[in-house]
Scaffold this motif. Structure first.
Motif, PDB file in Angstrom:
ATOM      1  N   VAL A   1      -4.471  -7.445 -56.737  1.00  0.00           N
ATOM      2  CA  VAL A   1      -3.775  -6.947 -57.925  1.00  0.00           C
ATOM      3  C   VAL A   1      -4.791  -6.114 -58.684  1.00  0.00           C
ATOM      4  O   VAL A   1      -5.888  -6.590 -58.996  1.00  0.00           O
ATOM      5  N   ALA A   2      -4.449  -4.855 -58.958  1.00  0.00           N
ATOM      6  CA  ALA A   2      -5.410  -3.965 -59.613  1.00  0.00           C
ATOM      7  C   ALA A   2      -4.681  -2.923 -60.440  1.00  0.00           C
ATOM      8  O   ALA A   2      -3.474  -2.715 -60.297  1.00  0.00           O
ATOM      9  N   THR A   3      -5.431  -2.271 -61.300  1.00  0.00           N
ATOM     10  CA  THR A   3      -4.858  -1.219 -62.134  1.00  0.00           C
ATOM     11  C   THR A   3      -4.626   0.052 -61.317  1.00  0.00           C
ATOM     12  O   THR A   3      -5.413   0.388 -60.433  1.00  0.00           O
ATOM     13  N   ASP A   4      -3.536   0.723 -61.652  1.00  0.00           N
ATOM     14  CA  ASP A   4      -3.157   1.959 -60.961  1.00  0.00           C
ATOM     15  C   ASP A   4      -3.952   3.116 -61.569  1.00  0.00           C
ATOM     16  O   ASP A   4      -3.443   3.892 -62.371  1.00  0.00           O
ATOM     17  N   VAL A   5      -5.246   3.186 -61.182  1.00  0.00           N
ATOM     18  CA  VAL A   5      -6.150   4.162 -61.790  1.00  0.00           C
ATOM     19  C   VAL A   5      -6.901   4.925 -60.710  1.00  0.00           C
ATOM     20  O   VAL A   5      -6.889   4.561 -59.525  1.00  0.00           O
ATOM     21  N   LEU A   6      -7.549   5.988 -61.147  1.00  0.00           N
ATOM     22  CA  LEU A   6      -8.372   6.817 -60.284  1.00  0.00           C
ATOM     23  C   LEU A   6      -9.295   5.958 -59.425  1.00  0.00           C
ATOM     24  O   LEU A   6      -9.953   5.060 -59.910  1.00  0.00           O
ATOM     25  N   GLY A   7      -9.347   6.249 -58.132  1.00  0.00           N
ATOM     26  CA  GLY A   7     -10.228   5.532 -57.226  1.00  0.00           C
ATOM     27  C   GLY A   7      -9.565   4.319 -56.603  1.00  0.00           C
ATOM     28  O   GLY A   7      -9.475   4.205 -55.378  1.00  0.00           O
ATOM     29  N   THR A   8      -9.052   3.425 -57.435  1.00  0.00           N
ATOM     30  CA  THR A   8      -8.424   2.207 -56.922  1.00  0.00           C
ATOM     31  C   THR A   8      -7.130   2.520 -56.194  1.00  0.00           C
ATOM     32  O   THR A   8      -6.844   1.953 -55.132  1.00  0.00           O
ATOM     33  N   ARG A   9      -6.319   3.438 -56.739  1.00  0.00           N
ATOM     34  CA  ARG A   9      -5.029   3.729 -56.091  1.00  0.00           C
ATOM     35  C   ARG A   9      -5.195   4.486 -54.776  1.00  0.00           C
ATOM     36  O   ARG A   9      -4.245   4.585 -54.006  1.00  0.00           O
ATOM     37  N   GLU A  10      -6.384   5.033 -54.548  1.00  0.00           N
ATOM     38  CA  GLU A  10      -6.661   5.652 -53.251  1.00  0.00           C
ATOM     39  C   GLU A  10      -6.845   4.589 -52.176  1.00  0.00           C
ATOM     40  O   GLU A  10      -6.642   4.845 -50.999  1.00  0.00           O
ATOM     41  N   LEU A  11      -7.214   3.413 -52.595  1.00  0.00           N
ATOM     42  CA  LEU A  11      -7.525   2.316 -51.680  1.00  0.00           C
ATOM     43  C   LEU A  11      -6.360   1.341 -51.527  1.00  0.00           C
ATOM     44  O   LEU A  11      -5.970   0.982 -50.410  1.00  0.00           O
ATOM     45  N   VAL A  12      -5.775   0.926 -52.642  1.00  0.00           N
ATOM     46  CA  VAL A  12      -4.705  -0.078 -52.637  1.00  0.00           C
ATOM     47  C   VAL A  12      -3.349   0.622 -52.591  1.00  0.00           C
ATOM     48  O   VAL A  12      -3.054   1.472 -53.425  1.00  0.00           O
ATOM     49  N   VAL A  13      -2.531   0.257 -51.618  1.00  0.00           N
ATOM     50  CA  VAL A  13      -1.177   0.815 -51.509  1.00  0.00           C
ATOM     51  C   VAL A  13      -0.205  -0.186 -52.122  1.00  0.00           C
ATOM     52  O   VAL A  13      -0.069  -1.315 -51.644  1.00  0.00           O
ATOM     53  N   HIS A  14       0.454   0.234 -53.208  1.00  0.00           N
ATOM     54  CA  HIS A  14       1.353  -0.664 -53.934  1.00  0.00           C
ATOM     55  C   HIS A  14       2.476  -1.164 -53.029  1.00  0.00           C
ATOM     56  O   HIS A  14       3.140  -0.387 -52.347  1.00  0.00           O
TER      57      HIS A  14
ATOM     58  N   VAL B   1     -14.507   4.420 -55.610  1.00  0.00           N
ATOM     59  CA  VAL B   1     -13.659   3.642 -54.703  1.00  0.00           C
ATOM     60  C   VAL B   1     -14.278   2.253 -54.726  1.00  0.00           C
ATOM     61  O   VAL B   1     -15.398   2.074 -54.252  1.00  0.00           O
ATOM     62  N   PRO B   2     -13.614   1.256 -55.309  1.00  0.00           N
ATOM     63  CA  PRO B   2     -14.258  -0.028 -55.619  1.00  0.00           C
ATOM     64  C   PRO B   2     -14.641  -0.846 -54.393  1.00  0.00           C
ATOM     65  O   PRO B   2     -13.800  -1.218 -53.586  1.00  0.00           O
ATOM     66  N   ARG B   3     -15.942  -1.132 -54.268  1.00  0.00           N
ATOM     67  CA  ARG B   3     -16.469  -1.863 -53.116  1.00  0.00           C
ATOM     68  C   ARG B   3     -15.918  -3.290 -53.049  1.00  0.00           C
ATOM     69  O   ARG B   3     -15.617  -3.778 -51.961  1.00  0.00           O
ATOM     70  N   ILE B   4     -15.806  -3.972 -54.189  1.00  0.00           N
ATOM     71  CA  ILE B   4     -15.302  -5.348 -54.162  1.00  0.00           C
ATOM     72  C   ILE B   4     -13.903  -5.415 -53.561  1.00  0.00           C
ATOM     73  O   ILE B   4     -13.573  -6.341 -52.822  1.00  0.00           O
ATOM     74  N   ILE B   5     -13.091  -4.380 -53.813  1.00  0.00           N
ATOM     75  CA  ILE B   5     -11.744  -4.358 -53.248  1.00  0.00           C
ATOM     76  C   ILE B   5     -11.793  -4.073 -51.747  1.00  0.00           C
ATOM     77  O   ILE B   5     -11.067  -4.686 -50.960  1.00  0.00           O
ATOM     78  N   MET B   6     -12.657  -3.146 -51.339  1.00  0.00           N
ATOM     79  CA  MET B   6     -12.794  -2.872 -49.901  1.00  0.00           C
ATOM     80  C   MET B   6     -13.245  -4.126 -49.155  1.00  0.00           C
ATOM     81  O   MET B   6     -12.707  -4.454 -48.084  1.00  0.00           O
ATOM     82  N   GLU B   7     -14.229  -4.827 -49.700  1.00  0.00           N
ATOM     83  CA  GLU B   7     -14.730  -6.027 -49.043  1.00  0.00           C
ATOM     84  C   GLU B   7     -13.651  -7.111 -48.993  1.00  0.00           C
ATOM     85  O   GLU B   7     -13.500  -7.804 -47.982  1.00  0.00           O
TER      86      GLU B   7
END
Length: 381
Positions: free
Chosen positions: A304-317, A289-295
């Motif tokens: 804007v991020a790739t729809d991949v494992l971990g990131t899509r759990e955090l970012v809601v399109h 779960v990417p820390r830079i995105i959480m911060e």
């Protein structure tokens, strides 16, 4: 007092652990942090009161080095008589778990920050890393995952082990303090130092220069975006370091992006750059779960991020940012273009992202899960 050793491969990982460990310490746990000395950040650790132990661990698979590391760690565990050994990252997860068992530590736990094997790897790497995780599972009492998608995969290679959802989070109180302490004048000075004019939009990418982060996909997108925008009214800052640094710099030159992309190196304090940015981008092949995105979301920044494992759990399109299919250059470029040119949407996504962090991704929430896990596993003993 319960005495716990948290083990990670190198000191570079301290940053992703220290906030939750500080909260665990407040819950009356005696926390020791064990890693190799590589990447040790004295300035960062001055803010935390942990007992540090350094044991060399080779990031690569190296039988002799690995056996020596296991021996030294086993000796340390026996001396310190830990109640729990809690490992993080792939190599430390193998060495620490084996050493924990050999030392007779009552409870050994491993947290996966994103499995080291994933679709898209070569078959050799995929099966090697999966085999090593199966071996590691034999030497622990439980496995935790930072994202939900990996849980079913863990259950398949470790069917007899309890698997917990740990999640990931940020220390909102500390981040809000950091945000408050960064003045508009500081941002102005930072922009001047970087040669960024006030009319340019700032894209920030904070990621280690390694294959899984895929800066080459990012640069293809930026090259396309340059044509899309029809004028260079943006600059993309690459914060980080790593083995692909020279190749990435060469690709920037090959794509004639020297005016649009600037490498700013590894930043101990990334928060002024996050505050300065109009948009945060991450083009990883997979994440925990990417820390830079959480911060960034805590700072109310759109993503804007790739729809991949971990990131899509955090970012809601369409709610906190835009997710793009991995390797779809057109989609990446157009998504960045849309947000760079829509201030209202950037603000909406940023505000939504902040709420999502508050409700789901704080260190307090994660620590509650960890404490419950510790209590359950210690009762078994």
């Amino acid at each position: 007092m319960v005495k716990i050793a948290h083990v990670c491969t190198s000191s570079l990982s301290h940053k992703i652990l220290v906030d939750k460990l500080a909260l665990l310490k407040k819950r009356n746990y005696d926390i020791h942090l064990i890693s190799s000395e590589e990447g040790y950040n004295e300035k960062l650790m001055q803010n935390y009161d942990f007992k540090l132990r350094f044991i060399y661990m080779n990031r690569q698979i190296h039988i002799i080095d690995d056996v020596i590391s296991i021996f030294r760690m086993t000796k340390l565990f026996r001396k310190e008589k830990y109640h729990i050994v809690h490992t993080h990252t792939a190599k430390a997860g193998i060495i620490g778990r084996i050493a924990g068992r050999l030392a007779g530590v009552p409870v050994v736990i491993h947290t996966s920050h994103g499995l080291p094997f994933y679709e898209g790897q070569s078959k050799k790497k995929y099966h090697t890393y999966r085999f090593l995780e199966k071996v590691g599972a034999l030497f622990c009492d439980a496995i935790a995952s930072q994202n939900k998608e990996d849980i079913e995969k863990i259950k398949k290679y470790a069917p007899r082990k309890p698997v917990y959802y740990e999640g990931n989070g940020v220390d909102l109180r500390r981040l809000d303090e950091e945000n408050k302490n960064i003045s508009d004048e500081q941002i102005k000075i930072l922009k001047s130092r970087l040669g960024i004019s006030n009319d340019k939009k700032v894209i920030l990418v904070g990621a280690r220069f390694e294959p899984v982060k895929d800066h080459f996909f990012l640069l293809e997108g930026i090259k396309h975006l340059k044509e899309y925008q029809n004028e260079s009214d943006f600059i993309c800052l690459l914060a980080g370091d790593g083995p692909l640094k020279e190749q990435i710099q060469q690709k920037i030159e090959d794509y004639h992006l020297s005016n649009e992309v600037k490498m700013i190196g590894f930043q101990t304090d990334i928060y002024a750059y996050i505050k300065m940015a109009d948009l945060i981008v991450l083009t990883s092949e997979k994440e925990g779960v990417p820390r830079i995105i959480m911060e960034a979301m805590a700072f109310s920044k759109p993503i804007v991020a790739t729809d991949v494992l971990g990131t899509r759990e955090l970012v809601v399109h369409g709610e906190t940012g835009l997710l793009v299919k991995y390797k779809n250059v057109e989609s990446l470029a157009s998504s960045i273009h849309v947000l760079l040119n829509d201030e209202g949407k950037r603000k909406e996504f940023g505000n939504n992202g902040r709420r999502r962090i508050e409700e789901n991704f704080t260190e307090e929430i994660v620590v509650e899960r960890i404490v419950k896990m510790y209590q359950e596993l210690l009762q078994v003993e």
